[in-house]
Design a protein around this motif. Sequence first.
Motif, PDB file in Angstrom:
ATOM      1  N   MET A   8      33.197  49.810  19.703  1.00 55.83           N
ATOM      2  CA  MET A   8      33.825  49.031  18.646  1.00 55.83           C
ATOM      3  C   MET A   8      33.783  47.566  19.061  1.00 55.83           C
ATOM      4  SD  MET A   8      37.634  49.201  16.998  1.00 55.83           S
ATOM      5  CE  MET A   8      37.452  50.920  16.600  1.00 55.83           C
ATOM      6  N   LYS A   9      33.006  46.770  18.309  1.00 55.42           N
ATOM      7  CA  LYS A   9      32.899  45.348  18.604  1.00 55.42           C
ATOM      8  C   LYS A   9      34.131  44.631  18.063  1.00 55.42           C
ATOM      9  CE  LYS A   9      29.095  44.436  16.589  1.00 55.42           C
ATOM     10  NZ  LYS A   9      27.927  43.719  16.119  1.00 55.42           N
ATOM     11  N   LEU A  10      34.642  43.684  18.841  1.00 55.98           N
ATOM     12  CA  LEU A  10      35.846  42.951  18.470  1.00 55.98           C
ATOM     13  C   LEU A  10      35.600  41.445  18.350  1.00 55.98           C
ATOM     14  CD1 LEU A  10      38.321  44.785  20.878  1.00 55.98           C
ATOM     15  CD2 LEU A  10      37.914  45.271  18.458  1.00 55.98           C
ATOM     16  N   GLY A  11      34.367  41.061  18.133  1.00 51.83           N
ATOM     17  CA  GLY A  11      34.039  39.643  17.984  1.00 51.83           C
ATOM     18  C   GLY A  11      34.385  38.854  19.231  1.00 51.83           C
ATOM     19  N   ALA A  12      35.157  37.782  19.063  1.00 55.70           N
ATOM     20  CA  ALA A  12      35.503  36.881  20.175  1.00 55.70           C
ATOM     21  C   ALA A  12      36.368  37.549  21.239  1.00 55.70           C
ATOM     22  CB  ALA A  12      36.210  35.654  19.630  1.00 55.70           C
ATOM     23  N   GLN A  13      36.934  38.721  20.926  1.00 52.34           N
ATOM     24  CA  GLN A  13      37.765  39.429  21.905  1.00 52.34           C
ATOM     25  C   GLN A  13      36.970  40.415  22.763  1.00 52.34           C
ATOM     26  OE1 GLN A  13      39.155  38.782  18.658  1.00 52.34           O
ATOM     27  NE2 GLN A  13      40.014  37.098  19.835  1.00 52.34           N
ATOM     28  N   GLY A  14      35.684  40.572  22.522  1.00 57.04           N
ATOM     29  CA  GLY A  14      34.868  41.492  23.313  1.00 57.04           C
ATOM     30  C   GLY A  14      34.601  42.793  22.587  1.00 57.04           C
ATOM     31  N   PHE A  15      34.761  43.919  23.287  1.00 53.25           N
ATOM     32  CA  PHE A  15      34.532  45.226  22.665  1.00 53.25           C
ATOM     33  C   PHE A  15      35.258  46.323  23.428  1.00 53.25           C
ATOM     34  CE2 PHE A  15      31.163  44.753  25.769  1.00 53.25           C
ATOM     35  CZ  PHE A  15      30.918  46.019  26.262  1.00 53.25           C
ATOM     36  N   ALA A  32      35.272  39.344  26.067  1.00 57.43           N
ATOM     37  CA  ALA A  32      34.163  38.413  25.871  1.00 57.43           C
ATOM     38  C   ALA A  32      34.168  37.476  27.073  1.00 57.43           C
ATOM     39  CB  ALA A  32      34.346  37.642  24.575  1.00 57.43           C
ATOM     40  N   LEU A  33      33.040  37.311  27.710  1.00 60.00           N
ATOM     41  CA  LEU A  33      32.975  36.507  28.932  1.00 60.00           C
ATOM     42  C   LEU A  33      32.759  35.024  28.666  1.00 60.00           C
ATOM     43  CD1 LEU A  33      30.809  38.873  31.169  1.00 60.00           C
ATOM     44  CD2 LEU A  33      33.304  38.608  31.156  1.00 60.00           C
ATOM     45  N   SER A  34      32.297  34.670  27.476  1.00 60.62           N
ATOM     46  CA  SER A  34      32.009  33.269  27.164  1.00 60.62           C
ATOM     47  C   SER A  34      33.206  32.617  26.500  1.00 60.62           C
ATOM     48  CB  SER A  34      30.799  33.166  26.235  1.00 60.62           C
ATOM     49  OG  SER A  34      29.662  33.618  26.898  1.00 60.62           O
ATOM     50  N   VAL A  35      33.656  31.530  27.097  1.00 56.89           N
ATOM     51  CA  VAL A  35      34.800  30.804  26.554  1.00 56.89           C
ATOM     52  C   VAL A  35      34.374  29.910  25.394  1.00 56.89           C
ATOM     53  CG1 VAL A  35      36.669  29.214  27.117  1.00 56.89           C
ATOM     54  CG2 VAL A  35      35.851  30.810  28.837  1.00 56.89           C
ATOM     55  N   ASN A  36      33.217  29.279  25.514  1.00 54.31           N
ATOM     56  CA  ASN A  36      32.707  28.373  24.483  1.00 54.31           C
ATOM     57  C   ASN A  36      31.334  28.817  24.000  1.00 54.31           C
ATOM     58  OD1 ASN A  36      34.910  26.508  24.637  1.00 54.31           O
ATOM     59  ND2 ASN A  36      34.057  25.799  26.580  1.00 54.31           N
ATOM     60  N   ALA A  43      24.490  38.370  19.425  1.00 55.79           N
ATOM     61  CA  ALA A  43      25.312  38.904  20.519  1.00 55.79           C
ATOM     62  C   ALA A  43      25.510  40.411  20.368  1.00 55.79           C
ATOM     63  CB  ALA A  43      26.662  38.194  20.552  1.00 55.79           C
ATOM     64  N   GLY A  44      25.800  40.860  19.170  1.00 56.00           N
ATOM     65  CA  GLY A  44      25.980  42.292  18.929  1.00 56.00           C
ATOM     66  C   GLY A  44      24.695  43.064  19.129  1.00 56.00           C
ATOM     67  N   ILE A  74      25.388  36.076  27.803  1.00 56.10           N
ATOM     68  CA  ILE A  74      24.222  35.188  27.914  1.00 56.10           C
ATOM     69  C   ILE A  74      23.707  34.842  26.522  1.00 56.10           C
ATOM     70  CG2 ILE A  74      21.823  35.001  28.705  1.00 56.10           C
ATOM     71  CD1 ILE A  74      22.626  36.932  31.002  1.00 56.10           C
ATOM     72  N   SER A  75      23.696  35.823  25.650  1.00 56.61           N
ATOM     73  CA  SER A  75      23.192  35.619  24.291  1.00 56.61           C
ATOM     74  C   SER A  75      23.958  34.530  23.549  1.00 56.61           C
ATOM     75  CB  SER A  75      23.262  36.935  23.515  1.00 56.61           C
ATOM     76  OG  SER A  75      22.863  36.750  22.186  1.00 56.61           O
ATOM     77  N   VAL A  76      25.281  34.509  23.659  1.00 60.02           N
ATOM     78  CA  VAL A  76      26.071  33.512  22.925  1.00 60.02           C
ATOM     79  C   VAL A  76      26.055  32.143  23.604  1.00 60.02           C
ATOM     80  CG1 VAL A  76      27.581  35.246  21.898  1.00 60.02           C
ATOM     81  CG2 VAL A  76      28.319  34.070  23.970  1.00 60.02           C
ATOM     82  N   GLU A  77      25.600  32.091  24.845  1.00 59.11           N
ATOM     83  CA  GLU A  77      25.519  30.822  25.559  1.00 59.11           C
ATOM     84  C   GLU A  77      24.183  30.120  25.330  1.00 59.11           C
ATOM     85  OE1 GLU A  77      26.253  32.082  29.561  1.00 59.11           O
ATOM     86  OE2 GLU A  77      28.396  32.353  29.205  1.00 59.11           O
ATOM     87  N   THR A  78      23.299  30.742  24.547  1.00 54.83           N
ATOM     88  CA  THR A  78      21.968  30.223  24.295  1.00 54.83           C
ATOM     89  C   THR A  78      21.795  29.953  22.808  1.00 54.83           C
ATOM     90  OG1 THR A  78      21.166  31.626  26.096  1.00 54.83           O
ATOM     91  CG2 THR A  78      19.509  30.699  24.622  1.00 54.83           C
TER      92      THR A  78
END
Length: 99
Positions: A8-15, A32-36, A43-44, A74-78
Amino acid sequence: TKTKHLVMKLGAQGFITYESTNNSRKTHSFPALSVNPVDVAGAGDSLLAVMATGLSSHQSIVITSAIACCMSSISVETMGNSPISKEKLISKILNVFNN
Protein backbone atom coordinates in the motif's frame (compact mmCIF):
# COMPACT_ATOMS: atom_id res chain seq x y z
CA THR A 1 -8.23 -11.33 -0.19
CA LYS A 2 -6.11 -14.43 0.10
CA THR A 3 -3.06 -12.73 -1.36
CA LYS A 4 0.30 -13.55 0.19
CA HIS A 5 1.75 -10.04 -0.22
CA LEU A 6 0.20 -6.59 -0.51
CA VAL A 7 1.83 -3.18 -0.93
CA MET A 8 0.00 0.00 0.00
CA LYS A 9 1.66 3.19 -1.22
CA LEU A 10 1.26 6.19 1.09
CA GLY A 11 2.75 8.94 -1.07
CA ALA A 12 5.03 11.25 0.93
CA GLN A 13 4.70 8.97 3.98
CA GLY A 14 6.27 5.94 2.26
CA PHE A 15 4.50 2.58 2.05
CA ILE A 16 3.30 -0.42 4.04
CA THR A 17 3.64 -4.08 3.11
CA TYR A 18 1.39 -6.85 4.36
CA GLU A 19 2.58 -10.44 4.46
CA SER A 20 0.33 -13.44 5.11
CA THR A 21 1.93 -16.67 6.31
CA ASN A 22 0.30 -19.65 7.97
CA ASN A 23 -2.78 -17.88 9.36
CA SER A 24 -0.82 -14.83 10.53
CA ARG A 25 -0.47 -11.40 9.00
CA LYS A 26 2.60 -9.20 9.40
CA THR A 27 2.75 -5.49 8.64
CA HIS A 28 5.96 -3.68 7.74
CA SER A 29 6.17 0.12 7.41
CA PHE A 30 8.77 1.86 5.28
CA PRO A 31 9.17 5.65 5.44
CA ALA A 32 9.83 7.90 2.47
CA LEU A 33 13.57 8.51 2.61
CA SER A 34 13.62 11.76 0.62
CA VAL A 35 12.91 14.92 2.57
CA ASN A 36 12.85 17.23 -0.47
CA PRO A 37 11.65 15.33 -3.54
CA VAL A 38 12.46 16.94 -6.88
CA ASP A 39 10.16 14.91 -9.17
CA VAL A 40 7.76 12.29 -7.78
CA ALA A 41 6.76 10.93 -11.19
CA GLY A 42 7.96 7.34 -11.44
CA ALA A 43 8.56 6.73 -7.74
CA GLY A 44 5.73 4.21 -7.52
CA ASP A 45 6.86 2.52 -10.72
CA SER A 46 10.39 2.16 -9.31
CA LEU A 47 9.02 0.76 -6.06
CA LEU A 48 6.78 -1.77 -7.78
CA ALA A 49 9.48 -2.86 -10.25
CA VAL A 50 11.82 -3.74 -7.38
CA MET A 51 8.99 -5.45 -5.46
CA ALA A 52 8.06 -7.57 -8.49
CA THR A 53 11.69 -8.54 -9.14
CA GLY A 54 12.49 -9.36 -5.53
CA LEU A 55 9.34 -11.31 -4.76
CA SER A 56 9.48 -13.27 -8.01
CA SER A 57 13.04 -14.24 -7.01
CA HIS A 58 11.72 -15.54 -3.66
CA GLN A 59 13.52 -12.83 -1.68
CA SER A 60 11.92 -11.88 1.65
CA ILE A 61 9.39 -9.07 1.50
CA VAL A 62 11.26 -7.11 4.16
CA ILE A 63 14.55 -7.12 2.25
CA THR A 64 12.78 -6.45 -1.03
CA SER A 65 10.86 -3.56 0.51
CA ALA A 66 14.02 -2.01 1.95
CA ILE A 67 15.67 -2.10 -1.48
CA ALA A 68 12.48 -0.74 -3.10
CA CYS A 69 12.40 2.08 -0.55
CA CYS A 70 15.93 3.08 -1.55
CA MET A 71 15.13 2.81 -5.26
CA SER A 72 12.04 5.02 -5.03
CA SER A 73 14.03 7.52 -2.96
CA ILE A 74 16.60 7.83 -5.75
CA SER A 75 13.77 8.19 -8.25
CA VAL A 76 12.26 11.24 -6.53
CA GLU A 77 15.67 12.86 -6.11
CA THR A 78 16.20 12.88 -9.89
CA MET A 79 14.44 15.20 -12.35
CA GLY A 80 12.83 13.30 -15.18
CA ASN A 81 12.55 9.63 -15.94
CA SER A 82 16.06 8.24 -16.26
CA PRO A 83 17.51 4.81 -15.50
CA ILE A 84 18.99 4.26 -12.04
CA SER A 85 22.34 2.49 -12.11
CA LYS A 86 23.17 -0.50 -9.96
CA GLU A 87 26.05 1.46 -8.46
CA LYS A 88 23.77 4.34 -7.44
CA LEU A 89 21.32 1.92 -5.80
CA ILE A 90 24.10 0.10 -3.92
CA SER A 91 25.49 3.43 -2.74
CA LYS A 92 22.06 4.50 -1.47
CA ILE A 93 21.51 1.19 0.34
CA LEU A 94 24.91 1.42 2.03
CA ASN A 95 24.30 5.04 2.99
CA VAL A 96 20.85 4.35 4.48
CA PHE A 97 21.68 1.15 6.34
CA ASN A 98 25.18 1.99 7.55
CA ASN A 99 23.99 5.09 9.42
